[in-house]
Write an enzyme that holds these catalytic residues in place. Structure first.
Site, short mmCIF file in Angstrom:
data_model
loop_
_atom_site.label_atom_id
_atom_site.label_comp_id
_atom_site.label_asym_id
_atom_site.label_seq_id
_atom_site.Cartn_x
_atom_site.Cartn_y
_atom_site.Cartn_z
CE LYS A 88 49.80 -17.19 -4.41
NZ LYS A 88 50.07 -15.73 -4.24
CD GLN A 109 49.15 -16.31 3.44
OE1 GLN A 109 49.11 -15.22 3.95
NE2 GLN A 109 48.18 -16.77 2.66
CE LYS A 112 45.54 -17.17 5.60
NZ LYS A 112 45.12 -15.80 5.22
CE LYS A 124 49.98 -11.25 4.15
NZ LYS A 124 48.72 -12.02 4.01
N GLY A 163 47.96 -9.78 -3.38
CA GLY A 163 47.52 -8.59 -2.66
C GLY A 163 47.23 -8.87 -1.19
CG ASP A 164 47.18 -8.72 3.25
OD1 ASP A 164 46.76 -9.87 3.40
OD2 ASP A 164 47.18 -7.90 4.19
CB THR A 207 39.23 -13.48 0.80
OG1 THR A 207 40.35 -13.51 -0.08
CG2 THR A 207 39.68 -13.69 2.23
CG ASN A 238 38.56 -7.93 -2.23
OD1 ASN A 238 37.63 -7.84 -3.02
ND2 ASN A 238 39.37 -8.96 -2.19
CB SER A 375 46.26 -17.05 -4.89
OG SER A 375 46.01 -15.68 -4.82
#
Ligand code: GLU
Length: 448
Positions: A88, A109, A112, A124, A163-164, A207, A238, A375
């Protein structure tokens, strides 16, 4: 192989991947007390295994620009570790994207996602495609072409991108359409979808809001409150605008946002109307500097926000945006809390400087985990095909952020990293995230 030997091996093997080496070292240097207490980790070579992704998938993306010319970009998906759940993590479209950047992001990630306490592994991906200056149709054609390749390697229970930087709701929707078209499957294979077709409420805000919820917990631990505090935010994407929004809602005075062209300083502080204006401006890719013609304030061309006085800094632009000089400015300008909205926005030297000066510091993998947490809630809503209200998700997010804070603070204490009330959130969150993944790997034996 000891952790030190493993770091050396990573440094030698990946000397050409500086961001990845930086992220690995930050984790390695803080988990030593945990590693020492668990000889089984060493025996099963957990660290040595975790610094190698399960796989890195690289592919070519052909697409056509508005002039009818064929363009060629590179695309990747780093499937780093699925010990705790499906891979993820987001997709980044930016010219700086390369394997080093995606491996650092994928590595972070893993921990996290473990910190959220939800069943998600780490991954990622992205492309060196630059969305800047591209038309709407070019972006659409690129997203379709990207997913035409990526769809071979993902699925709702195996790898779930989102997204990123450079990838928001619009891009996710185009990619989702292509996935659906190719597979005939309507599933939660991507998160950050539009709310009308499977997206979760609050994913957009999560976020930035989550980072401020984390900050509230840090402040509470020091018997302080966010009300009236002067906050410097960098970035205007964002994460930045939603962090600014939540901080304002809770009574802080947010005086800056920034972009690659410079910093906007509004001494009076932002409010909801100004933030709405900023969101619209950025959606239309218009310059931030036009703000001063509408609301006043100052525009510092080519500068970052850190020369301005404040109590709290929320760097939310990109990796390594805060160097040692910037960290010195932060300390000199009275910053007492640094909360990372972006992934790895501080260089190793910057982190050392603020920590040496006892500035409370929340690393990105803890502070910005709210996005990926929502997410994961989107994935579970997609699976049961039932949707929660904004308030329900907000409540979950607050609890998740409090839990990450409390677990990190507790680990800092347990492993003797808390120094006279100064909580080591960096060590604490690395220890908690690493332990959850390592314990799963130990249980699996040597597979994974
Ligand atoms: N790109 C975000 C992150 O850095 C979110 C990833 C996701 O929602 O899967 O955590």
């Amino acid at each position: 192989m000891s952790i030190n030997q493993a770091i050396k091996k990573v440094e030698e093997r990946y000397a050409h991947q500086p961001e990845f080496v930086q992220a690995v070292k930050e984790v390695a240097l803080t988990i030593a007390p945990l590693y020492d207490a668990h000889p089984e980790y060493e025996k099963l070579k957990i660290f040595e295994r975790l610094v190698e992704p399960d796989r890195v998938i690289a592919f070519r993306v052909n697409w056509e620009n508005d002039k009818g010319e064929v363009q060629v970009n590179r695309g990747w998906r780093v499937q780093f570790c699925n010990a705790l759940g499906p891979y993820k993590g987001g997709l980044r479209f930016h010219p700086t994207v390369n394997q080093s950047v995606l491996k650092f992001l994928g590595f972070e990630q893993i921990f996290k996602n473990a910190l959220t306490g939800l069943p998600i592994g780490g991954g990622k991906g992205g492309s060196d495609f630059d969305p800047k200056g591209k038309s709407e149709s070019e972006i659409r054609r690129f997203c379709y072409a990207f997913m035409r390749e990526l769809h071979h390697y993902i699925s709702k229970d195996m790898d779930v991108p989102a997204g990123d930087i450079g990838v928001g709701g619009r891009e996710v929707s185009y990619m989702y359409a292509m996935y659906k078209n190719l597979t005939h499957e309507y599933s939660g294979v991507l998160t950050g979808k539009g709310v009308g077709f499977g997206g979760s409420l609050m994913r957009t805000e999560a976020t930035g809001y989550g980072a401020v919820y984390f900050l509230e917990n840090m402040l509470k631990a020091q018997n302080e409150s966010i009300e009236g505090k002067v906050v410097l935010v960098s970035g205007a994407g964002n994460v930045s605008l939603h962090a600014a929004e939540k901080a304002c809602m809770l009574g802080a005075k947010v005086v800056t946002v920034s972009d690659s062209q410079g910093t906007l300083y509004d001494e009076k502080g932002l409010d909801q109307e100004k933030i709405n204006w900023l969101k619209k401006q950025k959606d239309q890719s218009k310059p931030l500097s036009e703000y001063i013609e509408v609301y006043g304030g100052e525009w510092f061309a080519g500068q970052k926000p850190w020369h301005i006085k404040g109590d709290i800094a929320i760097p939310s632009a990109t990796q390594n945006e805060v160097n040692e000089e910037d960290a010195k400015l932060m300390v000199d300008n009275g910053i007492k809390y640094v909360v990372e909205g972006a992934n790895m926005p501080l260089t190793a030297e910057a982190i050392d400087h603020i920590r040496d000066n006892r500035v409370h510091y929340a690393p990105g993998k803890a502070a910005n985990a709210g996005g990926v947490a929502v997410s994961a809630l989107e994935m579970s809503q997609n699976s049961v095909r039932q949707y929660k209200t904004f308030e329900q998700i907000d409540e979950r997010l607050k609890n998740i952020m409090k839990n990450i804070h409390d677990c990190a603070a507790e680990a800092s204490e347990t492993y003797n990293q808390t120094d006279n009330g100064y909580v080591d959130y960096m060590a604490g969150s690395n220890i908690v995230g690493f332990k959850r993944v390592a314990d799963a790997l130990v249980a699996y034996g040597f597979l994974n």
